[in-house]
Design an enzyme around this catalytic site. Structure first.
Site, PDB file in Angstrom:
ATOM      1  N   ASP A  69      -9.904 103.233  16.285  1.00 42.66           N
ATOM      2  CA  ASP A  69      -9.252 104.200  15.410  1.00 42.66           C
ATOM      3  C   ASP A  69     -10.112 105.461  15.308  1.00 42.66           C
ATOM      4  OD1 ASP A  69      -7.884 105.582  13.463  1.00 42.66           O
ATOM      5  OD2 ASP A  69      -7.754 103.907  12.065  1.00 42.66           O
ATOM      6  N   CYS A 116      -2.592 108.185  12.323  1.00 45.47           N
ATOM      7  CA  CYS A 116      -2.586 106.722  12.450  1.00 45.47           C
ATOM      8  C   CYS A 116      -1.220 106.066  12.614  1.00 45.47           C
ATOM      9  CB  CYS A 116      -3.315 106.118  11.258  1.00 45.47           C
ATOM     10  SG  CYS A 116      -5.026 106.661  11.092  1.00 45.47           S
ATOM     11  N   HIS A 175      -0.959  99.033   9.539  1.00 46.73           N
ATOM     12  CA  HIS A 175      -0.570 100.365   9.062  1.00 46.73           C
ATOM     13  C   HIS A 175       0.879 100.732   9.387  1.00 46.73           C
ATOM     14  CE1 HIS A 175      -2.498 104.514   7.917  1.00 46.73           C
ATOM     15  NE2 HIS A 175      -1.568 104.113   7.066  1.00 46.73           N
TER      16      HIS A 175
END
Length: 486
Positions: free
Chosen positions: A39, A79, A129
């Site tokens: 990430d 994200c 997420h």
């Protein structure tokens, strides 16, 4: 002797006709998939990309046996939108996740469901997420809750936290929604969980996504043995970091590098375990990231922005049975929605009609570069750290192997020749010398937008269409927003 031969020869022929005496071909065996996702790891911070100060020995070794994509582009560099586009093969304005913490619809057809339907054991470990929160609920309220079984998009093995940026002794939820703890720095036990999954399923095809949290900030929480590898005062910065930010940029970069090297360490362990299981040749291994991090280039941190530090991500693909183990560099750009169809093509699985990205598997197998002139980049709605009040703006653009061209709602905004200006220091927009180039790139962008039926509307239009609410102060903007100087 003749009698013995008459008895033995028919038996020998019968035994030799059994399938287990034939050499299996890759066409008859489903390849495994191991997809490792970091990430906020930008493409420039890799040894194999020429960075001599970051320590990534395991990824560098892996790169020496892999396809190296030099222009892997995060279509929407933030994200949740990246994750939704990767898992569905769709663009953000199709699946609707163009803003963090909004729920991916259950009807979405995803990687997990496609591989599961094809007979694969499926697993997901780490950051998700995509469950989000319902309209009107407190922003970020879903980040510490379990993801219900019907919201796991086809993944059965499940060791997942919706979102956390605490990477030490963090908790997660298992298949039964029971709360568990990753002991120590979570990258390491998550890797052990991945190795356990691979070991248990080594005799049957599996598809596994391992999603790490770092090197996303907080930048200073990697284990001490990795932090001590970097002396901030000795680090060299990119030339586009303004002088007034350089001291803080070096400190941040040292912490970021520590996270990256810790991940490299875990990655090496995972690859060695895969090799020891004897299934490496028939396993499609991918390493990439959701988006990059500005790391004080242009004087800012994090993502969403259209500069290379934000949109360019590492992408390595190794699949010895079909791609060999000789490293090859792919120059032309590949966008986020192209990843799933390309993986399906390499896995010899049919591409569902819902997928919008392109399958480049045939070109990769044939040894060619991919036939993609440009990849679309976009930000339909700026939010959070780059909300309107912080200078955020809606944009659409393209990244070719050489150029970056971006428009905002007022017109052309950025034009860079990334070959002669790799740090994007000179904006060529509206420079008469580059008028023909700008027109060519404008036409190419318009073609891409027409393909996507993207009208490039103000952010409020998309928020209304999808019945979304802005989080906290994200919607606040200056009254003269469209007239502000660039």
């Amino acid at each position: 002797m003749n009698l013995l031969f008459q008895w033995f020869f028919p038996v020998y022929c019968l035994v030799m006709s059994f399938p287990f005496h034939k050499e299996p071909s890759f066409q008859s065996i489903k390849p495994n998939l191991v997809f490792i996702l970091a990430d906020q790891w930008r493409a420039q911070e890799m040894g194999y990309m020429g960075n001599t100060q970051i320590l990534t020995p395991n990824l560098d070794q892996f790169a020496s046996e892999s396809l190296i994509f030099e222009n892997s582009i995060a279509t929407l560099p933030v994200c949740a939108p990246w994750r939704a586009s990767f898992l569905t093969g769709q663009y953000p304005l199709t699946h609707g996740i163009f803003y963090n913490d909004k729920p991916l619809p259950n009807k979405a057809l995803t990687l997990g469901e496609i591989y599961k339907e094809a007979g694969y054991q499926t697993g997901y470990i780490g950051k998700w997420h995509l469950n989000g929160h319902k309209r009107g609920e407190e922003p970020f309220s879903g980040r510490d809750k379990p993801v219900p079984a019907d919201r796991r998009q086809g993944f059965d093995y499940w060791k997942v936290r919706e979102v956390t940026h605490d990477y030490n002794n963090s908790f997660y939820f298992d298949e039964k929604d029971e709360k568990q703890t990753w002991p120590g720095y979570d990258v390491f036990p998550q890797t052990d969980s991945a190795i356990s999954f691979m070991t248990k399923n080594k005799t049957k095809p599996f598809a596994l996504v391992l999603s790490y949290g770092p090197p996303h900030d907080p930048y200073f929480s990697a284990p001490a043995e990795f932090k001590k590898l970097y002396d901030a005062s000795n680090l060299t910065l990119r030339p586009n970091v303004p002088e007034e930010f350089q001291d803080s940029a070096r400190r941040v970069l040292a912490g970021y590098y520590a996270h990256a090297t810790a991940i490299d360490h875990a990655f090496g362990k995972l690859i060695r375990a895969l090799d020891s299981l004897g299934i490496s040749d028939n396993t499609l291994v991918v390493f990439t990231s959701e988006h990059g991090d500005m790391l004080m280039s242009k004087g800012v941190l994090k993502k969403q922005r259209p500069w290379d530090e934000s949109i360019q991500v590492p992408l390595l693909i190794r699949y010895p049975d079909r791609l060999g183990k000789i490293s090859r560099r792919i120059k032309n750009p590949i966008g986020t929605p192209d990843l799933l169809p390309t993986l399906l093509g390499l896995s010899q699985l049919e591409k569902p009609s819902t997928i919008e990205g392109r399958d480049f598997s045939d070109e990769l197998i044939s040894g060619k570069d991919i036939s993609n002139e440009a990849s679309l980049i976009m930000l339909p709605v700026p939010f959070h750290e780059w909300r309107f009040a912080n200078g955020g703006r809606e944009y659409r653009g393209i990244r070719t192997s050489r150029y970056t061209y971006v428009k905002d709602l007022r017109g052309p905004w950025l034009l860079y020749d990334n070959q002669s200006d790799p740090y994007q220091l000179t904006n060529l927009v509206d420079n008469p010398k580059y008028a023909s180039l700008q027109k060519e790139l404008e036409n190419l962008l318009q073609t891409k937008l027409k393909e996507r039926k993207d009208e490039f509307l103000p952010a409020d239009e998309y928020m209304t269409r999808w019945n979304y609410l802005y989080d906290r102060q994200d919607s606040l903007r200056a009254s003269n927003y469209l007239q502000i100087n660039r």
